[in-house]
Design a protein around this motif. Structure first.
Motif, PDB file in Angstrom:
ATOM      1  N   ASP A  52       0.820  -1.214   0.000  1.00 62.59           N
ATOM      2  CA  ASP A  52       0.000   0.000   0.000  1.00 62.59           C
ATOM      3  C   ASP A  52       0.857   1.269   0.000  1.00 62.59           C
ATOM      4  N   LEU A  53       2.047   1.214   0.596  1.00 57.40           N
ATOM      5  CA  LEU A  53       2.913   2.394   0.604  1.00 57.40           C
ATOM      6  C   LEU A  53       3.391   2.729  -0.810  1.00 57.40           C
ATOM      7  N   ALA A  54       3.663   1.706  -1.606  1.00 55.96           N
ATOM      8  CA  ALA A  54       4.049   1.945  -2.998  1.00 55.96           C
ATOM      9  C   ALA A  54       2.891   2.537  -3.790  1.00 55.96           C
ATOM     10  N   VAL A  55       1.671   2.045  -3.520  1.00 52.44           N
ATOM     11  CA  VAL A  55       0.495   2.581  -4.210  1.00 52.44           C
ATOM     12  C   VAL A  55       0.315   4.053  -3.872  1.00 52.44           C
ATOM     13  N   HIS A  56       0.426   4.389  -2.595  1.00 54.41           N
ATOM     14  CA  HIS A  56       0.300   5.800  -2.188  1.00 54.41           C
ATOM     15  C   HIS A  56       1.402   6.643  -2.836  1.00 54.41           C
ATOM     16  N   ALA A  57       2.628   6.138  -2.892  1.00 54.25           N
ATOM     17  CA  ALA A  57       3.725   6.892  -3.497  1.00 54.25           C
ATOM     18  C   ALA A  57       3.459   7.169  -4.966  1.00 54.25           C
ATOM     19  N   ALA A  59       2.170  12.117 -11.101  1.00 49.80           N
ATOM     20  CA  ALA A  59       2.027  13.564 -11.271  1.00 49.80           C
ATOM     21  C   ALA A  59       3.259  14.147 -11.941  1.00 49.80           C
ATOM     22  N   ARG A  60       4.415  13.481 -11.742  1.00 50.90           N
ATOM     23  CA  ARG A  60       5.669  13.985 -12.311  1.00 50.90           C
ATOM     24  C   ARG A  60       6.166  13.156 -13.496  1.00 50.90           C
ATOM     25  N   VAL A  61       5.751  11.888 -13.555  1.00 50.64           N
ATOM     26  CA  VAL A  61       6.107  11.017 -14.685  1.00 50.64           C
ATOM     27  C   VAL A  61       4.794  10.415 -15.187  1.00 50.64           C
ATOM     28  N   PRO A  62       4.040  11.137 -16.015  1.00 52.30           N
ATOM     29  CA  PRO A  62       2.671  10.729 -16.356  1.00 52.30           C
ATOM     30  C   PRO A  62       2.553   9.357 -17.003  1.00 52.30           C
ATOM     31  N   HIS A  63       3.603   8.866 -17.669  1.00 55.43           N
ATOM     32  CA  HIS A  63       3.508   7.564 -18.315  1.00 55.43           C
ATOM     33  C   HIS A  63       3.906   6.415 -17.389  1.00 55.43           C
ATOM     34  N   ALA A  64       4.228   6.706 -16.122  1.00 60.27           N
ATOM     35  CA  ALA A  64       4.679   5.666 -15.194  1.00 60.27           C
ATOM     36  C   ALA A  64       3.563   4.675 -14.878  1.00 60.27           C
ATOM     37  N   THR A  65       3.947   3.430 -14.709  1.00 57.93           N
ATOM     38  CA  THR A  65       3.011   2.373 -14.300  1.00 57.93           C
ATOM     39  C   THR A  65       3.650   1.535 -13.198  1.00 57.93           C
ATOM     40  N   LEU A  66       2.801   0.954 -12.371  1.00 59.01           N
ATOM     41  CA  LEU A  66       3.249   0.040 -11.314  1.00 59.01           C
ATOM     42  C   LEU A  66       2.523  -1.282 -11.513  1.00 59.01           C
ATOM     43  N   ASP A  67       3.279  -2.328 -11.872  1.00 61.52           N
ATOM     44  CA  ASP A  67       2.730  -3.664 -12.074  1.00 61.52           C
ATOM     45  C   ASP A  67       3.101  -4.518 -10.876  1.00 61.52           C
ATOM     46  N   ILE A  68       2.088  -4.993 -10.169  1.00 65.88           N
ATOM     47  CA  ILE A  68       2.278  -5.731  -8.916  1.00 65.88           C
ATOM     48  C   ILE A  68       1.963  -7.203  -9.170  1.00 65.88           C
ATOM     49  N   PHE A  69       2.961  -8.052  -8.963  1.00 68.78           N
ATOM     50  CA  PHE A  69       2.800  -9.481  -9.170  1.00 68.78           C
ATOM     51  C   PHE A  69       2.868 -10.198  -7.825  1.00 68.78           C
ATOM     52  N   GLN A 107      -4.885  -8.689  -1.171  1.00 74.15           N
ATOM     53  CA  GLN A 107      -5.211  -8.373  -2.562  1.00 74.15           C
ATOM     54  C   GLN A 107      -6.467  -7.517  -2.699  1.00 74.15           C
ATOM     55  N   GLU A 108      -7.533  -7.884  -2.018  1.00 75.77           N
ATOM     56  CA  GLU A 108      -8.782  -7.135  -2.140  1.00 75.77           C
ATOM     57  C   GLU A 108      -8.623  -5.710  -1.608  1.00 75.77           C
ATOM     58  N   ALA A 109      -7.970  -5.571  -0.454  1.00 78.58           N
ATOM     59  CA  ALA A 109      -7.780  -4.241   0.128  1.00 78.58           C
ATOM     60  C   ALA A 109      -6.927  -3.363  -0.780  1.00 78.58           C
ATOM     61  N   LEU A 110      -5.912  -3.951  -1.405  1.00 78.34           N
ATOM     62  CA  LEU A 110      -5.060  -3.183  -2.306  1.00 78.34           C
ATOM     63  C   LEU A 110      -5.834  -2.728  -3.547  1.00 78.34           C
ATOM     64  N   GLN A 111      -6.677  -3.612  -4.070  1.00 76.11           N
ATOM     65  CA  GLN A 111      -7.471  -3.216  -5.238  1.00 76.11           C
ATOM     66  C   GLN A 111      -8.422  -2.081  -4.874  1.00 76.11           C
ATOM     67  N   GLN A 112      -8.995  -2.141  -3.690  1.00 77.74           N
ATOM     68  CA  GLN A 112      -9.875  -1.066  -3.245  1.00 77.74           C
ATOM     69  C   GLN A 112      -9.107   0.241  -3.111  1.00 77.74           C
ATOM     70  N   LEU A 113      -7.867   0.165  -2.628  1.00 82.51           N
ATOM     71  CA  LEU A 113      -7.043   1.364  -2.504  1.00 82.51           C
ATOM     72  C   LEU A 113      -6.729   1.952  -3.885  1.00 82.51           C
ATOM     73  N   VAL A 114      -6.363   1.098  -4.830  1.00 81.62           N
ATOM     74  CA  VAL A 114      -6.078   1.553  -6.188  1.00 81.62           C
ATOM     75  C   VAL A 114      -7.295   2.268  -6.772  1.00 81.62           C
ATOM     76  N   ASP A 115      -8.458   1.672  -6.582  1.00 87.84           N
ATOM     77  CA  ASP A 115      -9.687   2.268  -7.109  1.00 87.84           C
ATOM     78  C   ASP A 115     -10.001   3.596  -6.415  1.00 87.84           C
ATOM     79  N   ALA A 116      -9.829   3.620  -5.088  1.00 86.70           N
ATOM     80  CA  ALA A 116     -10.158   4.832  -4.333  1.00 86.70           C
ATOM     81  C   ALA A 116      -9.262   6.004  -4.729  1.00 86.70           C
ATOM     82  N   HIS A 146      -2.871   3.158 -14.000  1.00 84.46           N
ATOM     83  CA  HIS A 146      -1.424   3.162 -13.762  1.00 84.46           C
ATOM     84  C   HIS A 146      -0.947   2.014 -12.864  1.00 84.46           C
ATOM     85  N   VAL A 147      -1.783   1.528 -11.998  1.00 85.00           N
ATOM     86  CA  VAL A 147      -1.392   0.488 -11.036  1.00 85.00           C
ATOM     87  C   VAL A 147      -2.270  -0.733 -11.254  1.00 85.00           C
ATOM     88  N   VAL A 148      -1.635  -1.888 -11.522  1.00 84.70           N
ATOM     89  CA  VAL A 148      -2.382  -3.096 -11.848  1.00 84.70           C
ATOM     90  C   VAL A 148      -1.886  -4.259 -10.990  1.00 84.70           C
TER      91      VAL A 148
END
Length: 464
Positions: free
Chosen positions: A298-303, A309-319, A325-334, A340-342
């Motif tokens: 979750d700290l990476a998602v918040h970061a 905002a500074r690198v608009p094409h950046a993506t975070l792929d979480i494997f 998992q469910e809580a993280l998906q809810q955070l991404v959505d919120a 950007h984050v999958v």
């Protein structure tokens, strides 16, 4: 060229199940493959022994999966206690009956019956639910004779495991009763139960996979309760293999150095080539870990709110997969980060993931060594990691990544932006990553393990 001393070598694990137990399973199987490559048993490698009470069909499926993924050299060298617990004529195997003595099941306990090939009971295990110390119970394990009659009992799981190991070792020593045997125990629970194994020809080497401390994870922090009892028997092992110098030093300073503590990292082999930055996906950050609270994804998602905002094409792929998992998906959505984050779930090809990435991210609260971080270095993928015990600081001592203060989301975002947006910085870190990875290459790890084997075989067993 690493050469292991002449002996029989066994690796003992509580279980080895595909896609279970995160890096533990991968590291245990990797050690066996690397020992094989170093010539142990003519290139066949050590025996891989497990004690989980799955079915024969389960274990055959596990072996086939590992074999299909090239994670084992010879699947026939994987053996399980319960696959060998029954006799062809019904009931328990001869070695198990010989280890038993008269007695009955504990009427206050429930039992799990393990059937033999003919469907008749071979052994019944006491079910000690809700107790993290179930493994040290001496509750009777029931041993059956032919026809389903009770032939006797053994006193707890420790007696059961030692009886099987005595049987395996006797097989290996056929024709040479003095043949030395080196057992690499990969499991804390098993290690506790084998500390009293008095066979003078066996050398028991205990491998460590994780941190021994509770929060805040400083050297004098409380011990993890699961490790408190282990430290009372640690000096009975002929050697203890710590994955990092820092953890070994902290343990020696706190508990004393009895001459058993050595550093043998979990090794990661180099790939055939390193993918240049021009062939990687621009802006792609990746994480490879269980989705568990201690990984703090979750700290990476918040970061990443600040990063994009500074690198608009950046993506975070979480494997990875896990309870978060469910809580993280809810955070991404919120946070509105879905573009950007999958969350991708688990992957069977982490190397391909790392080869496509521009940066690897680690937000763990603690590590044993940081196996996925080491894999990133091997693939020439720069790392951004929180500075936590144990692993990141040691692995990045020669460069290859950026350490940021533990838990500092702003510093994490700044480091990611710098690596993703500065080509010169990225190129420098990628070059350093290859050099840093040499700390954990198989040759280095096997040289250290072979030396540990020579040392323990040169002196009497500490359990004599």
């Amino acid at each position: 060229m690493t050469t292991f001393p002449d002996a029989e070598y066994l690796i003992l694990s509580s279980r080895l199940i595909p896609d279970h137990d995160g890096g533990y399973t991968f590291a245990t199987l990797a050690r066996a493959r690397q020992m094989a490559a170093a010539g142990v048993h003519g290139g066949a490698g050590p025996l891989l022994l497990t004690v989980d009470p799955g079915t024969r069909e389960d274990h055959a499926r596990h072996r086939a999966t590992f074999d299909g993924r090239d994670l084992v050299v010879d699947p026939s060298r994987m053996r399980n206690l319960f696959d060998e617990s029954d006799a062809a004529h019904g009931g328990a195997a001869d070695w198990l009956r010989a280890a038993s003595h008269p007695g009955e099941a504990d009427p206050a306990l429930q039992y799990r019956v393990v059937a033999g090939r003919d469907g008749s009971p071979a052994v019944a295990l006491p079910v000690i639910a809700g107790d993290p110390d179930w493994h040290i119970s001496d509750a009777p394990v029931v041993v059956y004779g032919s026809g389903g009659r009770v032939a006797g009992i053994v006193d707890g799981f420790g007696a059961l495991y030692r009886a099987w190991l005595d049987h395996v070792v006797a097989e290996l020593r056929a024709g040479d009763p003095a043949r030395p045997v080196v057992v690499v125990c990969e499991s804390r629970q098993l290690g506790e139960l084998l500390a009293g194994w008095a066979d003078p020809g066996v050398r028991l080497v205990h491998a460590i996979h994780t941190i021994h401390l509770e929060p805040p994870f400083d050297p004098e922090a409380d011990l993890n309760p699961l490790w408190s009892r282990w430290f009372t028997v640690a000096e009975k092992f002929d050697a203890v293999l710590w994955p990092t110098r820092a953890q070994r030093a902290d343990v020696a300073a706190r508990f004393g150095d009895a001459g058993v503590h050595v550093v043998v990292p979990h090794a990661v082999p180099a790939g055939s080539s390193v993918i240049p930055a021009s062939d990687r996906v621009p802006g792609r950050a990746v994480m490879l870990n269980r989705l568990a609270p201690g990984k703090r994804v979750d700290l990476a998602v918040h970061a990443f709110v600040d990063v994009i905002a500074r690198v608009p094409h950046a993506t975070l792929d979480i494997f990875g997969a896990g309870a978060e998992q469910e809580a993280l998906q809810q955070l991404v959505d919120a946070l509105g980060l879905g573009a950007h984050v999958v969350l991708h779930g688990t992957t069977e090809d982490p190397g391909r993931v790392l080869d496509a990435a521009s940066v690897f991210v680690s937000t763990s609260a603690y590590e044993g060594q940081g196996l996925s971080l080491a894999e990133a270095l091997v693939h020439g993928t720069p790392v951004v990691a929180f500075d936590v015990r144990y692993g990141p600081r040691e692995l990045l001592a020669e460069g290859g990544g950026v350490l940021v203060p533990d838990g500092d989301i702003g510093a994490l975002a700044d480091a990611l932006v710098r690596v993703l947006s500065d080509p010169d910085e990225h190129a420098r870190l990628a070059r350093e990553a290859i050099t840093a990875a040499r700390r954990v290459d198989p040759e280095h790890a096997m040289t250290a393990l072979a030396q540990a084997a020579r040392d323990v075989l040169s002196r009497p067993s500490r359990r004599g």
